[in-house]
Design a protein around this motif. Structure first.
Motif, PDB file in Angstrom:
ATOM      1  N   GLY A  91      70.223  53.303  23.716  1.00  0.00           N
ATOM      2  CA  GLY A  91      68.948  52.263  23.558  1.00  0.00           C
ATOM      3  C   GLY A  91      68.994  52.671  24.686  1.00  0.00           C
ATOM      4  O   GLY A  91      68.888  52.861  25.731  1.00  0.00           O
ATOM      5  N   GLY A  92      67.088  52.382  24.215  1.00  0.00           N
ATOM      6  CA  GLY A  92      66.206  52.664  24.781  1.00  0.00           C
ATOM      7  C   GLY A  92      64.514  53.988  24.925  1.00  0.00           C
ATOM      8  O   GLY A  92      64.447  54.048  25.300  1.00  0.00           O
ATOM      9  N   MET A  93      66.514  55.227  24.354  1.00  0.00           N
ATOM     10  CA  MET A  93      65.501  56.683  24.796  1.00  0.00           C
ATOM     11  C   MET A  93      65.119  57.348  23.097  1.00  0.00           C
ATOM     12  O   MET A  93      65.049  56.055  22.249  1.00  0.00           O
ATOM     13  N   VAL A  94      64.250  58.145  23.891  1.00  0.00           N
ATOM     14  CA  VAL A  94      63.366  58.331  22.730  1.00  0.00           C
ATOM     15  C   VAL A  94      64.090  59.427  21.516  1.00  0.00           C
ATOM     16  O   VAL A  94      64.874  60.539  21.917  1.00  0.00           O
ATOM     17  N   GLU A  95      64.220  59.369  20.137  1.00  0.00           N
ATOM     18  CA  GLU A  95      64.814  60.458  19.191  1.00  0.00           C
ATOM     19  C   GLU A  95      63.746  61.154  18.856  1.00  0.00           C
ATOM     20  O   GLU A  95      62.636  60.752  18.513  1.00  0.00           O
ATOM     21  N   VAL A  96      63.784  62.153  17.622  1.00  0.00           N
ATOM     22  CA  VAL A  96      63.761  62.150  16.459  1.00  0.00           C
ATOM     23  C   VAL A  96      64.467  61.136  15.408  1.00  0.00           C
ATOM     24  O   VAL A  96      65.280  61.296  14.969  1.00  0.00           O
ATOM     25  N   PRO A  97      64.155  61.596  14.123  1.00  0.00           N
ATOM     26  CA  PRO A  97      63.680  61.084  12.986  1.00  0.00           C
ATOM     27  C   PRO A  97      65.660  61.634  12.956  1.00  0.00           C
ATOM     28  O   PRO A  97      65.192  62.591  12.691  1.00  0.00           O
ATOM     29  N   ASN A  98      66.427  60.871  12.749  1.00  0.00           N
ATOM     30  CA  ASN A  98      67.590  60.979  12.036  1.00  0.00           C
ATOM     31  C   ASN A  98      67.985  60.234  11.373  1.00  0.00           C
ATOM     32  O   ASN A  98      67.999  59.191  11.191  1.00  0.00           O
ATOM     33  N   SER A  99      69.357  61.361  10.696  1.00  0.00           N
ATOM     34  CA  SER A  99      69.852  59.581   9.784  1.00  0.00           C
ATOM     35  C   SER A  99      70.989  59.038  10.170  1.00  0.00           C
ATOM     36  O   SER A  99      70.790  59.276  12.071  1.00  0.00           O
ATOM     37  N   ALA A 100      71.418  58.395   9.721  1.00  0.00           N
ATOM     38  CA  ALA A 100      72.932  57.757  10.354  1.00  0.00           C
ATOM     39  C   ALA A 100      74.242  58.268  10.463  1.00  0.00           C
ATOM     40  O   ALA A 100      73.626  59.351   9.497  1.00  0.00           O
ATOM     41  N   TRP A 101      74.915  58.672  11.088  1.00  0.00           N
ATOM     42  CA  TRP A 101      76.007  59.445  11.491  1.00  0.00           C
ATOM     43  C   TRP A 101      77.321  58.721  10.806  1.00  0.00           C
ATOM     44  O   TRP A 101      77.494  57.691  11.117  1.00  0.00           O
ATOM     45  N   THR A 102      78.021  59.737   9.788  1.00  0.00           N
ATOM     46  CA  THR A 102      78.850  58.960   9.191  1.00  0.00           C
ATOM     47  C   THR A 102      79.917  60.657   9.074  1.00  0.00           C
ATOM     48  O   THR A 102      79.967  61.513   9.691  1.00  0.00           O
ATOM     49  N   GLU A 137      81.341  60.999   6.804  1.00  0.00           N
ATOM     50  CA  GLU A 137      82.141  62.369   5.430  1.00  0.00           C
ATOM     51  C   GLU A 137      80.125  62.320   5.228  1.00  0.00           C
ATOM     52  O   GLU A 137      79.446  61.908   5.914  1.00  0.00           O
ATOM     53  N   PRO A 138      80.464  63.980   5.698  1.00  0.00           N
ATOM     54  CA  PRO A 138      78.823  64.725   5.181  1.00  0.00           C
ATOM     55  C   PRO A 138      77.998  64.433   4.422  1.00  0.00           C
ATOM     56  O   PRO A 138      78.580  63.953   3.566  1.00  0.00           O
ATOM     57  N   VAL A 139      76.804  64.071   4.552  1.00  0.00           N
ATOM     58  CA  VAL A 139      75.771  63.564   3.272  1.00  0.00           C
ATOM     59  C   VAL A 139      74.717  64.621   3.124  1.00  0.00           C
ATOM     60  O   VAL A 139      74.663  65.324   3.771  1.00  0.00           O
ATOM     61  N   ASP A 140      74.998  64.513   2.153  1.00  0.00           N
ATOM     62  CA  ASP A 140      73.542  66.033   1.508  1.00  0.00           C
ATOM     63  C   ASP A 140      72.579  65.152   0.562  1.00  0.00           C
ATOM     64  O   ASP A 140      71.953  66.010   0.323  1.00  0.00           O
ATOM     65  N   ALA A 141      72.031  64.260   0.405  1.00  0.00           N
ATOM     66  CA  ALA A 141      71.098  63.097   0.323  1.00  0.00           C
ATOM     67  C   ALA A 141      70.539  63.388   1.454  1.00  0.00           C
ATOM     68  O   ALA A 141      70.628  63.004   2.215  1.00  0.00           O
ATOM     69  N   LEU A 142      69.018  64.427   1.032  1.00  0.00           N
ATOM     70  CA  LEU A 142      68.620  64.006   2.883  1.00  0.00           C
ATOM     71  C   LEU A 142      67.692  63.461   2.236  1.00  0.00           C
ATOM     72  O   LEU A 142      66.820  62.805   1.407  1.00  0.00           O
ATOM     73  N   GLU A 143      66.988  62.754   3.740  1.00  0.00           N
ATOM     74  CA  GLU A 143      65.852  61.172   3.113  1.00  0.00           C
ATOM     75  C   GLU A 143      65.072  61.624   4.582  1.00  0.00           C
ATOM     76  O   GLU A 143      64.912  61.016   5.392  1.00  0.00           O
ATOM     77  N   PRO A 144      64.133  63.115   4.844  1.00  0.00           N
ATOM     78  CA  PRO A 144      63.196  63.085   5.789  1.00  0.00           C
ATOM     79  C   PRO A 144      62.110  62.098   5.524  1.00  0.00           C
ATOM     80  O   PRO A 144      61.539  61.325   5.487  1.00  0.00           O
ATOM     81  N   PRO A 145      61.432  61.766   7.155  1.00  0.00           N
ATOM     82  CA  PRO A 145      61.138  61.044   7.499  1.00  0.00           C
ATOM     83  C   PRO A 145      59.319  61.085   6.806  1.00  0.00           C
ATOM     84  O   PRO A 145      59.020  60.131   6.531  1.00  0.00           O
ATOM     85  N   LEU A 146      59.192  62.475   6.355  1.00  0.00           N
ATOM     86  CA  LEU A 146      57.724  62.775   5.862  1.00  0.00           C
ATOM     87  C   LEU A 146      57.883  63.793   4.449  1.00  0.00           C
ATOM     88  O   LEU A 146      59.048  64.893   4.812  1.00  0.00           O
ATOM     89  N   GLN A 147      56.753  63.215   4.024  1.00  0.00           N
ATOM     90  CA  GLN A 147      57.141  64.562   3.023  1.00  0.00           C
ATOM     91  C   GLN A 147      56.111  66.543   3.761  1.00  0.00           C
ATOM     92  O   GLN A 147      55.159  66.748   4.244  1.00  0.00           O
ATOM     93  N   ALA A 148      57.305  67.130   3.676  1.00  0.00           N
ATOM     94  CA  ALA A 148      57.170  68.557   4.051  1.00  0.00           C
ATOM     95  C   ALA A 148      57.772  69.777   3.749  1.00  0.00           C
ATOM     96  O   ALA A 148      59.049  69.265   2.920  1.00  0.00           O
ATOM     97  N   GLU A 149      57.348  71.076   3.748  1.00  0.00           N
ATOM     98  CA  GLU A 149      59.036  71.608   3.315  1.00  0.00           C
ATOM     99  C   GLU A 149      59.842  72.318   4.550  1.00  0.00           C
ATOM    100  O   GLU A 149      59.568  72.784   5.165  1.00  0.00           O
ATOM    101  N   TRP A 150      60.744  71.301   4.593  1.00  0.00           N
ATOM    102  CA  TRP A 150      62.016  71.007   5.673  1.00  0.00           C
ATOM    103  C   TRP A 150      62.655  71.748   5.273  1.00  0.00           C
ATOM    104  O   TRP A 150      63.124  72.853   4.527  1.00  0.00           O
ATOM    105  N   ARG A 151      62.693  73.187   6.472  1.00  0.00           N
ATOM    106  CA  ARG A 151      64.386  74.269   6.229  1.00  0.00           C
ATOM    107  C   ARG A 151      64.992  73.903   7.039  1.00  0.00           C
ATOM    108  O   ARG A 151      64.796  73.346   8.391  1.00  0.00           O
ATOM    109  N   HIS A 152      65.816  74.202   6.967  1.00  0.00           N
ATOM    110  CA  HIS A 152      67.263  73.623   7.492  1.00  0.00           C
ATOM    111  C   HIS A 152      67.004  74.874   9.036  1.00  0.00           C
ATOM    112  O   HIS A 152      66.812  76.283   8.557  1.00  0.00           O
ATOM    113  N   CYS A 153      67.411  74.640   9.860  1.00  0.00           N
ATOM    114  CA  CYS A 153      67.054  76.121  10.663  1.00  0.00           C
ATOM    115  C   CYS A 153      68.227  76.014  12.089  1.00  0.00           C
ATOM    116  O   CYS A 153      68.288  75.942  13.220  1.00  0.00           O
TER     117      CYS A 153
END
Length: 359
Positions: free
Chosen positions: A270-281, A283-299
């Motif tokens: 709580g109150g700490m800094v983060e990078v954009p991230n999905s909900a943590w579930t 079951e693994p989720v495969d539908a990505l919802e990145p914070p902006l349009q870009a060429e995202w690569r899995h790294c």
DNA sequence: CACTCGTGGAG
DNA sequence: TCTCCAAGAGT
């Protein structure tokens, strides 16, 4: 000899010295030298005792020391901390964990200054209920900093006394029993007694491989006599932890700035800094919802273990143009990246797996 | 009471 | 690799 929830039989005293006297004698020769402890014959500074006790909640001495030094350098007094922005306290605390402690730390400093004239209450009753101060910490401060004849029952005391008296009740139900056993032992030197029990638990009466041969209480320890030291303290079985999955997004500009946000006030990190991230579930989720349009690569991915669940984050990275605006509710960090921010270890790991390869 | 809330080190 | 756990508090 055995202590159960219904019967009490105090150890008979065969030895000329009482338990508390033996322990204090041992402590006088074996006390650990720690930055928050007063020199022999001097009164400990309540501010430093308080700060150390908050940091030491569920956290090892070795981990705490560098944080304690950093805090006391930046905030020599409780007034200095009260005057500071809470966010600066969070930044200094980043990496130490249990971040509600840092939020309560600053709130408590403010309360001490604004409602108690800059002095900590010198009784258990006065200390109890201040932000981040519970039964243990109140007892520790009252005894160590103010010489009150009270107990501070922590994990060390629970382990040591449950062994000596063979407390058969399991934690946490055994706590009031152990508290009474401890209270009956508290001598005049209550602060030294509290710290001696902690030193004993930390260096001799350890969870595994206790060094009974060096223990000042070896002769009167019930568990030692029975050879069942490792059976104490009795504990309730803990429930299994389930892995959770999520994704994290590292958007980096050419100048090195990274897209970051601030987590909600309460809850995990709580109150700490983060990078954009999905909900943590679960079951693994495969539908990505990145914070902006870009060429995202899995790294890569990050594994992290919280107290009540393990987490695996898939990490995605993208380079974005200098003119791209930060989408709500995010912002761009400084060009050097978010290193100076109140970034918890989880997100430091995330940044670590997708560092830009240096030329 | 039972659950939430971090992290790194030891065995 | 996995389990435990270290000076607990808040809800």
């Amino acid at each position: 000899m055995f202590i159960t929830n219904t019967s009490f039989v105090v150890n008979e005293r065969r030895s000329p010295l009482s338990l508390d006297k033996k322990l204090l004698d041992w402590y006088d020769h074996n006390a650990r030298v720690l930055p928050w402890r007063a020199a022999v014959g001097e009164r400990a500074d309540p501010y430093r005792v308080w700060l150390s006790e908050i940091m030491l909640q569920q956290t090892g001495v070795k981990t705490v020391i560098p944080y304690f030094e950093a805090f006391t350098t930046r905030f020599p007094t409780v007034e200095d901390m009260a005057r500071a922005e809470r966010d600066e306290v969070l930044r200094l605390w980043a990496g130490l964990g249990y971040y509600s402690r840092a939020r309560n730390l600053h709130a408590c400093a403010v309360e001490v200054v604004e409602r108690h004239g800059g002095r900590f209450p010198d009784t258990v009753e006065g200390l109890l209920g201040m932000p981040g101060i519970g039964a243990y910490t109140a007892g520790a401060i009252a005894s160590i900093a103010f010489g009150r004849r009270v107990v501070a029952v922590d994990g060390n005391v629970e382990r040591v006394l449950s062994r000596v008296y063979q407390v058969e009740e399991a934690l946490p139900k055994a706590r009031p029993i152990i508290t009474r056993l401890a209270q009956d032992l508290v001598p005049e030197r209550a602060g030294d007694f509290a710290q001696s029990l902690m030193d004993l638990g930390a260096t001799i009466c350890t969870p595994k491989n206790p060094a009974c041969g060096l223990c000042p209480w070896v002769a009167e320890c019930g568990a030692r006599k029975a050879g069942t030291m490792l059976d104490y303290p009795k504990k309730l079985a803990k429930k299994a932890k389930q892995m959770r999955y999520g994704a994290a997004f590292v958007a980096r500009r050419a100048d090195g700035a990274v897209l970051i946000g601030t987590r909600p006030e309460k809850g995990l990190l709580g109150g700490m800094v983060e990078v954009p991230n999905s909900a943590w579930t679960v079951e693994p989720v495969d539908a990505l919802e990145p914070p902006l349009q870009a060429e995202w690569r899995h790294c890569g991915s990050v594994d992290h273990v919280f107290t009540h669940f393990p987490l695996r984050l898939a990490v995605y990275a993208a380079e974005v143009g200098m003119k791209v605006k930060a989408p709500e509710p995010y912002r761009w960090s400084s060009p050097n990246g978010p290193e100076g921010e109140a970034l918890p270890t989880l997100f430091r790991k995330v940044l670590g797996v997708c560092k830009v390869p240096s030329p």
